[in-house]
Scaffold this motif. Sequence first.
Motif, PDB file in Angstrom:
ATOM      1  N   LEU A 127       5.370   1.605  11.222  1.00  0.00           N
ATOM      2  CA  LEU A 127       4.826   1.235  12.514  1.00  0.00           C
ATOM      3  C   LEU A 127       4.543   2.500  13.306  1.00  0.00           C
ATOM      4  N   HIS A 128       3.344   2.560  13.892  1.00  0.00           N
ATOM      5  CA  HIS A 128       2.979   3.682  14.746  1.00  0.00           C
ATOM      6  C   HIS A 128       2.320   3.113  15.998  1.00  0.00           C
ATOM      7  N   SER A 129       2.789   3.575  17.143  1.00  0.00           N
ATOM      8  CA  SER A 129       2.240   3.099  18.408  1.00  0.00           C
ATOM      9  C   SER A 129       1.849   4.285  19.273  1.00  0.00           C
ATOM     10  N   SER A 130       0.690   4.146  19.925  1.00  0.00           N
ATOM     11  CA  SER A 130       0.243   5.157  20.884  1.00  0.00           C
ATOM     12  C   SER A 130      -0.576   4.444  21.951  1.00  0.00           C
ATOM     13  N   ALA A 131      -1.068   5.192  22.893  1.00  0.00           N
ATOM     14  CA  ALA A 131      -1.909   4.614  23.941  1.00  0.00           C
ATOM     15  C   ALA A 131      -3.212   4.068  23.373  1.00  0.00           C
ATOM     16  N   ASP A 132      -3.557   4.462  22.147  1.00  0.00           N
ATOM     17  CA  ASP A 132      -4.785   3.993  21.494  1.00  0.00           C
ATOM     18  C   ASP A 132      -4.572   2.716  20.691  1.00  0.00           C
ATOM     19  N   GLY A 133      -3.357   2.221  20.617  1.00  0.00           N
ATOM     20  CA  GLY A 133      -3.088   0.995  19.888  1.00  0.00           C
ATOM     21  C   GLY A 133      -1.924   1.124  18.928  1.00  0.00           C
ATOM     22  N   VAL A 134      -1.786   0.105  18.117  1.00  0.00           N
ATOM     23  CA  VAL A 134      -0.683   0.022  17.157  1.00  0.00           C
ATOM     24  C   VAL A 134      -1.262  -0.019  15.753  1.00  0.00           C
ATOM     25  N   ARG A 135      -0.605   0.696  14.846  1.00  0.00           N
ATOM     26  CA  ARG A 135      -0.962   0.658  13.431  1.00  0.00           C
ATOM     27  C   ARG A 135       0.263   0.192  12.655  1.00  0.00           C
ATOM     28  N   VAL A 136       0.068  -0.861  11.873  1.00  0.00           N
ATOM     29  CA  VAL A 136       1.120  -1.359  10.992  1.00  0.00           C
ATOM     30  C   VAL A 136       0.635  -1.140   9.574  1.00  0.00           C
ATOM     31  N   ARG A 137       1.415  -0.415   8.787  1.00  0.00           N
ATOM     32  CA  ARG A 137       1.049  -0.146   7.393  1.00  0.00           C
ATOM     33  C   ARG A 137       2.104  -0.800   6.495  1.00  0.00           C
ATOM     34  N   LEU A 138       1.630  -1.715   5.655  1.00  0.00           N
ATOM     35  CA  LEU A 138       2.505  -2.468   4.760  1.00  0.00           C
ATOM     36  C   LEU A 138       2.172  -2.099   3.325  1.00  0.00           C
ATOM     37  N   SER A 139       3.176  -2.109   2.468  1.00  0.00           N
ATOM     38  CA  SER A 139       2.894  -1.844   1.053  1.00  0.00           C
ATOM     39  C   SER A 139       3.654  -2.828   0.173  1.00  0.00           C
ATOM     40  N   MET A 140       3.118  -3.003  -1.030  1.00  0.00           N
ATOM     41  CA  MET A 140       3.719  -3.900  -2.005  1.00  0.00           C
ATOM     42  C   MET A 140       3.418  -3.364  -3.393  1.00  0.00           C
ATOM     43  N   ALA A 141       4.458  -3.205  -4.192  1.00  0.00           N
ATOM     44  CA  ALA A 141       4.272  -2.780  -5.579  1.00  0.00           C
ATOM     45  C   ALA A 141       3.731  -3.951  -6.387  1.00  0.00           C
ATOM     46  N   VAL A 142       2.895  -3.625  -7.346  1.00  0.00           N
ATOM     47  CA  VAL A 142       2.362  -4.644  -8.244  1.00  0.00           C
ATOM     48  C   VAL A 142       3.176  -4.582  -9.523  1.00  0.00           C
ATOM     49  N   PRO A 143       3.841  -5.697  -9.892  1.00  0.00           N
ATOM     50  CA  PRO A 143       4.629  -5.670 -11.118  1.00  0.00           C
ATOM     51  C   PRO A 143       3.740  -5.476 -12.336  1.00  0.00           C
ATOM     52  N   PRO A 144       4.270  -4.828 -13.375  1.00  0.00           N
ATOM     53  CA  PRO A 144       3.457  -4.646 -14.581  1.00  0.00           C
ATOM     54  C   PRO A 144       3.104  -5.989 -15.196  1.00  0.00           C
ATOM     55  N   ALA A 145       1.913  -6.041 -15.767  1.00  0.00           N
ATOM     56  CA  ALA A 145       1.444  -7.273 -16.394  1.00  0.00           C
ATOM     57  C   ALA A 145       2.214  -7.513 -17.691  1.00  0.00           C
ATOM     58  N   VAL A 146       2.497  -8.775 -17.973  1.00  0.00           N
ATOM     59  CA  VAL A 146       3.132  -9.151 -19.228  1.00  0.00           C
ATOM     60  C   VAL A 146       2.029  -9.273 -20.268  1.00  0.00           C
ATOM     61  N   PRO A 147       2.154  -8.553 -21.400  1.00  0.00           N
ATOM     62  CA  PRO A 147       1.114  -8.664 -22.424  1.00  0.00           C
ATOM     63  C   PRO A 147       0.994 -10.097 -22.927  1.00  0.00           C
ATOM     64  N   HIS A 148      -0.236 -10.523 -23.193  1.00  0.00           N
ATOM     65  CA  HIS A 148      -0.459 -11.865 -23.725  1.00  0.00           C
ATOM     66  C   HIS A 148       0.279 -12.006 -25.041  1.00  0.00           C
ATOM     67  N   GLY A 149       0.926 -13.152 -25.253  1.00  0.00           N
ATOM     68  CA  GLY A 149       1.646 -13.402 -26.490  1.00  0.00           C
ATOM     69  C   GLY A 149       3.073 -12.888 -26.452  1.00  0.00           C
ATOM     70  N   ASP A 150       3.481 -12.181 -25.376  1.00  0.00           N
ATOM     71  CA  ASP A 150       4.841 -11.660 -25.296  1.00  0.00           C
ATOM     72  C   ASP A 150       5.513 -12.196 -24.042  1.00  0.00           C
TER      73      ASP A 150
END
Length: 156
Positions: A127-150
């Motif tokens: 979260l960052h706030s200033s007189a110019d507004g607020v910025r919210v930066r969110l992140s999310m890891a992407v889990p590795p894909a499961v190979p087809h057939g496994d």
Amino acid sequence: MTDGPLPDQRTETQHGPLLLHADFDGERVTEIRRMLTDCLRAAGLTGERLDDFVTAVNEAMTNAIRHGGGRGEMRLWRRGHLVCEVRDRGPGFADPLPHLPSSRPRPSANGGMGLWLARELADTVELHSSADGVRVRLSMAVPPAVPHGDLTGGAS
């Protein structure tokens, strides 16, 4: 004076190609949320983690509309993990060093649970706030894909 970005700004080359960039207001939130869901799914986010990240970003957009002047800007990119930034051009927080609530706040007439919920659902929230507004930066890891057939994780 320079022609480059201000220290707080990001350029496309600094964070990678944008997967989604949209301006929003109260009338466009549903449309932007659908676009975000499609984009996150295409990037490999699925199931409960997809739902959680969309909900977290939606909370940030709702806060921008409610407290940040009625509109905002959302950008999504991938840098190993998915990063979504929501900005508004409101007055910012009264406290120059806002913090994210670590425990569930009491609901009020003005809401009060959005940032806490975003923190609970996303992997990280900045979260960052200033007189110019607020910025919210969110992140999310992407889990590795499961190979087809496994689907069992082991050999048969």
